[in-house]
Scaffold this active site. Structure first.
Site, mmCIF file in Angstrom:
data_model
loop_
_atom_site.group_PDB
_atom_site.id
_atom_site.type_symbol
_atom_site.label_atom_id
_atom_site.label_comp_id
_atom_site.label_asym_id
_atom_site.label_seq_id
_atom_site.Cartn_x
_atom_site.Cartn_y
_atom_site.Cartn_z
ATOM 1 N N SER A 154 0.064 4.652 0.171
ATOM 2 C CA SER A 154 1.314 4.109 -0.363
ATOM 3 C C SER A 154 1.976 5.038 -1.386
ATOM 4 O O SER A 154 3.188 4.989 -1.572
ATOM 5 C CB SER A 154 1.067 2.736 -0.998
ATOM 6 N N ASP A 386 0.568 -3.691 -11.780
ATOM 7 C CA ASP A 386 0.352 -2.471 -11.001
ATOM 8 C C ASP A 386 0.486 -1.246 -11.904
ATOM 9 O O ASP A 386 1.587 -0.889 -12.321
ATOM 10 C CB ASP A 386 1.368 -2.402 -9.864
ATOM 11 N N HIS A 389 1.069 2.494 -8.892
ATOM 12 C CA HIS A 389 2.322 2.942 -8.293
ATOM 13 C C HIS A 389 3.374 3.220 -9.368
ATOM 14 O O HIS A 389 3.249 2.763 -10.502
ATOM 15 C CB HIS A 389 2.837 1.895 -7.301
#
Length: 407
Positions: A154, A386, A389
């Site tokens: 990702s 998170d 990311h």
């Protein structure tokens, strides 16, 4: 007897003496003029040499292939694109994620409620050189007729999205930029390809979190084994990556106990299960398989190959497990000597020993400062913090600017 000197002889003597004096003075004037001219030339030469030295010192440097960048003593004046600092730049950000249809909503932190905008204003500045400011028109022309492919997890998809958003700023007709299969950007799709019709090039993403092939469970394997990772075999879709002009790899975030052993996934080499193999040993084996594949399958005379090192994350360990705290400003000190650096060291070592030209993009140190730039709770699912990311715009834009500088 003393002889007399007559008047004519005396006049001649005086005349010779006067001429000698004039001659002497003339020579002195010539010498003085020569000294002045020489001094001026020396000063001009010194200025030119100093200018050339300073000019060369600040120019972006074209690095050779198979380069793995090491941190050098700043006094040596070595150009290390990945050794530097983040500086405030009011010209940033370079695009608006809300106006880019290819930026995932989960990475658009402003749209998800983040109020402070300071994290958008930081530009990466290497110590002893500089990265040319992004010129979208020039970059679009360089990519005309090309195929750019990102392969990885990702974080690779985030860099893919960043590149598309950066490039769309230079396209007048936004409808001429579209996903080849009409798909919406999703983390669940293994392939996404965006075409820039006016410039006849594509920017594609293949989801391959390990780069190597998932395998079946051998007979008579322990019950805890529910799947395997074939470390000596590349992903089955790897044949689709070959015919590209720019090929960018990454893998790392899935190489941990939680996503391997705790999920029942173990390693296999030569058809044999390796229950006692450590994650780091397995990672090295997988990277060696990848390197052999590049050496034998990719035409590096055509395809520029890059491998981005492990990206920094900022999870903190606490009594209740790992916590995610996004800061308002970047950290002043980089802390990269952890497991992330171990992955990066393996990547750089493998790349350094390859027989074909490959560039290791050592982004680990630059990301380690940016505890302010993670998604945090500003995602499409704020209940799950998170700190892995990145927000867009953000850190992945710097990765792409470095990538563009190699073209």
């Amino acid at each position: 007897m003393i002889s007399r000197i007559d008047s004519s002889s005396s006049g001649c003597f005086r005349s010779s003496y006067v001429n000698w004096v004039h001659c002497k003075r003339s020579r002195l004037r010539s010498i003085n003029r020569f000294n002045v001219i020489s001094s001026c030339l020396f000063i001009v030469l010194a200025i030119i040499c100093g200018y050339v030295y300073l000019y060369e010192a600040v120019q972006p440097v074209t690095l050779t292939e198979n380069t793995t960048i090491d941190s050098e003593d700043d006094s040596k004046g070595v150009c290390d694109l990945y050794d530097g600092t983040w500086v405030l730049d009011e010209r940033y950000p370079l695009y608006n994620a809300s106006q880019c249809p290819f930026a995932e909503r989960s990475f658009d932190c402003l749209a998800n409620g983040r109020r402070d905008k300071g994290y958008l204003k930081w530009r990466w500045k290497p110590k002893n050189c500089d990265i040319s400011r992004f010129d979208v028109g020039d970059t679009l022309e360089k990519l005309r007729g090309k195929r750019v492919v990102f392969v990885g997890d990702s974080l690779s998809r985030t860099q893919w999205e960043s590149m598309i958003c950066l490039l769309m700023n230079g396209v007048d007709d936004k409808t001429s930029v579209y996903e080849i299969n009409g798909n919406k950007i999703s983390k669940k799709i293994r392939y996404l390809g965006v075409r820039f019709r006016s410039f006849n090039f594509t920017v594609e993403f293949y989801r391959s979190v390990f780069l190597v092939q998932l395998g079946s469970v051998p007979k008579r394997a322990p019950k805890r084994v529910r799947s395997t990772l074939k470390l000596d075999e590349m992903d089955a879709v790897s044949s689709k990556w070959i015919d590209s002009d720019i090929l960018v790899f990454n893998t790392g975030h899935w190489w941990n106990r939680a996503k391997l052993f705790e999920m029942g996934c173990y390693f296999k080499v030569g058809g044999r299960l390796k229950l006692g193999m450590s994650t780091m040993s397995a990672y090295t084996t997988a990277l060696t398989t990848w390197a052999s594949w590049v050496e034998n399958m990719v035409d590096t005379d055509r395809t520029r190959v890059f491998f981005r090192t492990f990206e920094g994350s900022h999870w903190s360990s606490g009594q209740n497990g790992h916590t995610c705290k996004v800061t308002k400003n970047p950290m002043s000190i980089s802390s990269t000597r952890d497991y992330r650096s171990r992955f990066s060291d393996i990547i750089r070592s493998v790349v350094k020993n390859m027989s074909v030209p490959v560039m290791a993009m050592h982004v680990t140190p630059m990301g380690s400062f940016r505890s302010d730039a993670h998604v945090g709770t500003w995602s499409d699912n704020p209940t799950v913090p998170d700190c892995s990311h990145w927000c867009l715009p953000g850190v992945p834009d710097a990765w792409n600017q470095i990538l563009f500088s190699y073209l």
